[in-house]
Design a protein around this motif. Structure first.
Motif, PDB file in Angstrom:
ATOM      1  N   PHE A 379      16.527  -4.253  39.415  1.00 56.37           N
ATOM      2  CA  PHE A 379      15.907  -5.546  39.819  1.00 56.37           C
ATOM      3  C   PHE A 379      15.928  -6.395  38.423  1.00 56.37           C
ATOM      4  O   PHE A 379      16.383  -7.630  38.704  1.00 56.37           O
ATOM      5  N   ASP A 380      15.735  -5.869  37.178  1.00 52.40           N
ATOM      6  CA  ASP A 380      15.499  -6.372  35.819  1.00 52.40           C
ATOM      7  C   ASP A 380      17.034  -7.054  35.702  1.00 52.40           C
ATOM      8  O   ASP A 380      17.206  -7.920  35.309  1.00 52.40           O
ATOM      9  N   ASN A 381      18.004  -6.208  35.862  1.00 52.50           N
ATOM     10  CA  ASN A 381      19.449  -6.627  35.707  1.00 52.50           C
ATOM     11  C   ASN A 381      19.744  -7.883  36.568  1.00 52.50           C
ATOM     12  O   ASN A 381      20.237  -8.809  36.124  1.00 52.50           O
ATOM     13  N   ALA A 382      19.360  -7.586  37.964  1.00 55.76           N
ATOM     14  CA  ALA A 382      19.606  -8.751  38.812  1.00 55.76           C
ATOM     15  C   ALA A 382      18.999 -10.013  38.546  1.00 55.76           C
ATOM     16  O   ALA A 382      19.402 -10.959  38.719  1.00 55.76           O
ATOM     17  N   ALA A 383      17.788  -9.912  37.931  1.00 53.72           N
ATOM     18  CA  ALA A 383      16.883 -10.969  37.793  1.00 53.72           C
ATOM     19  C   ALA A 383      17.529 -11.691  36.495  1.00 53.72           C
ATOM     20  O   ALA A 383      17.503 -12.913  36.093  1.00 53.72           O
ATOM     21  N   LYS A 384      18.139 -10.986  35.263  1.00 52.89           N
ATOM     22  CA  LYS A 384      18.733 -11.302  34.146  1.00 52.89           C
ATOM     23  C   LYS A 384      19.947 -12.072  34.489  1.00 52.89           C
ATOM     24  O   LYS A 384      19.965 -13.398  34.212  1.00 52.89           O
ATOM     25  N   TYR A 385      20.681 -11.515  34.837  1.00 50.21           N
ATOM     26  CA  TYR A 385      22.041 -11.897  35.077  1.00 50.21           C
ATOM     27  C   TYR A 385      22.350 -12.533  36.451  1.00 50.21           C
ATOM     28  O   TYR A 385      23.423 -13.325  36.113  1.00 50.21           O
ATOM     29  N   GLY A 386      21.348 -12.879  37.489  1.00 49.87           N
ATOM     30  CA  GLY A 386      21.532 -13.574  38.484  1.00 49.87           C
ATOM     31  C   GLY A 386      20.399 -14.408  38.498  1.00 49.87           C
ATOM     32  O   GLY A 386      20.234 -15.034  39.547  1.00 49.87           O
TER      33      GLY A 386
END
Length: 483
Positions: A379-386
């Motif tokens: 979720f953190d990756n999706a929030a940062k990169y998207g």
């Protein structure tokens, strides 16, 4: 490296066999063809020479001592035919100048006309002429030599013709050619066998090197191969063993360094976070100070998360990573992770779209804390990169004996040529400007693998990045997957 060795193995075997076998095949075909031509010409030339020699000798004798007139020619022809000693092997014929048979050792042919080119040529050129063909009456292959019988004044009074069957000769030629083909085939098989043995002596060690190099590429650093070769392959094995050893040393130093630094950073970060949380609630501080402390806390938490990831990574590398497996409601764990992440980033105005297609309570074997760690990290990756997409789609469904969880953002996605690399530790995509350790996905994948599942990374069809997690629904399936 594995791909290089695999292509070397396949290419070497194919090129070597294709080159040597093709060359051997060409040599065998040429040799058999030349041998066949030589044998054919030898046998046929021998018979032709023999027939022509007999015809020349007989006609010379007739011309010099017998045939003084037509009457003498006819009488001598009858007498010579009756006393011909080779009638069992060769047919002797005397022909008129019109091509019809006057007399023959085979009386059945008397009065007939062979109508073959050798007869016509002998009469017209007054030279011995030979011919190979089939007997019009029997269909048998024959060879004939026709010699003109000439008076002293140069007039042709008839033709003496020797006819020999080629059945035995053809059979002998065929047997010789068949023997040559057999010998050529044996030689070709020997060449093939020798080449296969040689290729195996090369391919077998190359295959072993490929397997070991694949294990090294997958992280089994330090693995060594036994080296019993004293040639270039032995040098290759030594080089790979040395490379594996040095990589293992480097990895060990790196892991020890990361572990040491992470432990050293953990204590001051804990102090900074603790005092920051204490100070931020101090009513005597003005808003500007509180804002600065909030930034300090945010960065301290980010560093703490990075340190935890590094420590998690060193535990996995050292084999100290463990799971507390129990039967869990996977949908409930996923929903709790979504709720937790929403609370952590409520100020970012991210929209979560959650879709569950599980009809009933689904229990799977797993470690709830570790799986929640995976979900929060993704979720953190999706929030940062998207971030620019402001939306994260999460879905869960059961497919056969697996649970499929998909997490998708609406950012720029990853470059196609980097998809296979972004799961590697410390790797960060070239189009990413976000800060981080670069090991989050690697840790997540290891956790999923420990559960007997798999994690797939791909760009979504209409934009964004998508992670697909597959988890087994039973302990038996998980055990099979782990094996």
């Amino acid at each position: 490296m594995t791909g290089i060795f695999s292509s070397l193995k396949k290419g070497l075997k194919q090129r070597w066999l294709r080159g040597t076998i093709l060359l051997a095949l060409v040599v065998v075909i040429v040799a058999v063809t030349l041998f066949s031509v030589i044998i054919y010409n030898y046998y046929y030339a021998t018979i032709r020479t023999g027939l022509e020699a007999k015809a020349r000798t007989a006609t010379d004798f007739f011309a010099n001592y017998v045939a003084r007139s037509y009457a003498e020619f006819y009488n001598a022809a009858y007498r010579y035919t009756e006393t011909f000693r080779e009638a069992d092997r060769i047919e002797l014929q005397f022909l008129y100048t019109d091509g019809s048979i006057l007399i023959s050792t085979l009386t059945i042919t008397s009065g007939t006309s062979p109508n073959t080119p050798d007869i016509t040529a002998a009469i017209e050129t007054q030279q011995i002429s030979s011919w190979v063909g089939r007997n019009a009456a029997t269909g048998e292959r024959i060879m004939a030599a026709s010699a003109p019988m000439v008076f002293a004044d140069g007039e042709v009074i008839g033709v003496m013709r020797y006819v020999s069957s080629l059945r035995l000769v053809d059979r002998q030629v065929f047997l010789n050619i068949l023997a040559a083909v057999g010998i050529g085939s044996v030689l070709l098989l020997m060449v093939l066998f020798v080449n296969i043995v040689f290729i195996r002596s090369v391919i077998t060690p190359v295959s072993e090197i490929t397997k070991v190099s694949k294990r090294i590429a997958e992280g089994s650093y330090g693995i060594q191969m036994s080296n019993s070769y004293r040639d270039e392959i032995g040098e290759m094995v030594e080089s790979i063993n040395e490379m594996s050893f040095k990589i293992a040393q480097t990895e060990k130093i790196q892991t020890e360094f990361i572990s040491s630094i992470s432990h050293e950073l953990r204590t001051p970060l804990t102090a900074i976070t603790g005092w920051g949380e204490t100070l931020i609630y101090n009513e005597k501080l003005d808003d500007e100070s509180k804002r600065g402390i909030a930034i300090m806390l945010k960065e301290a938490r980010r560093l703490t998360k990075m340190v935890e990831e590094l420590l998690e990574f060193t535990r996995i590398e050292d084999g100290r990573f463990t799971l507390n497996i129990e039967q869990i409601d996977i949908a409930a764990e996923l929903e709790d992770a979504i709720f937790t992440f929403r609370e952590l980033l409520h100020q970012d105005e991210l929209e979560f779209v959650y879709d569950s297609e599980l009809d009933e309570l689904t229990l799977i074997p797993g470690d709830p804390n570790r799986l929640k760690q995976v979900f929060l990290n993704l979720f953190d990756n999706a929030a940062k990169y998207g971030r620019e997409g402001k939306r994260i789609d999460v879905s869960i469904i059961q497919v056969g004996d697996q649970i499929c969880i998909q997490i998708r953002d609406y950012g720029p996605g990853a470059l196609e040529d980097e998809l296979d690399n972004i799961r590697m530790k410390f790797y960060k995509g070239s189009n990413s400007k976000e800060r981080g350790s670069g090991i989050g996905l690697a840790v997540c994948e290891e956790i999923i693998k420990y559960h007997g599942g798999s994690m797939e990374l791909a760009n979504a069809e209409d934009g964004g990045f998508q992670v697909t997690i597959l988890l087994p629904v039973s302990s038996e399936v998980a055990a099979e997957w782990r094996e």
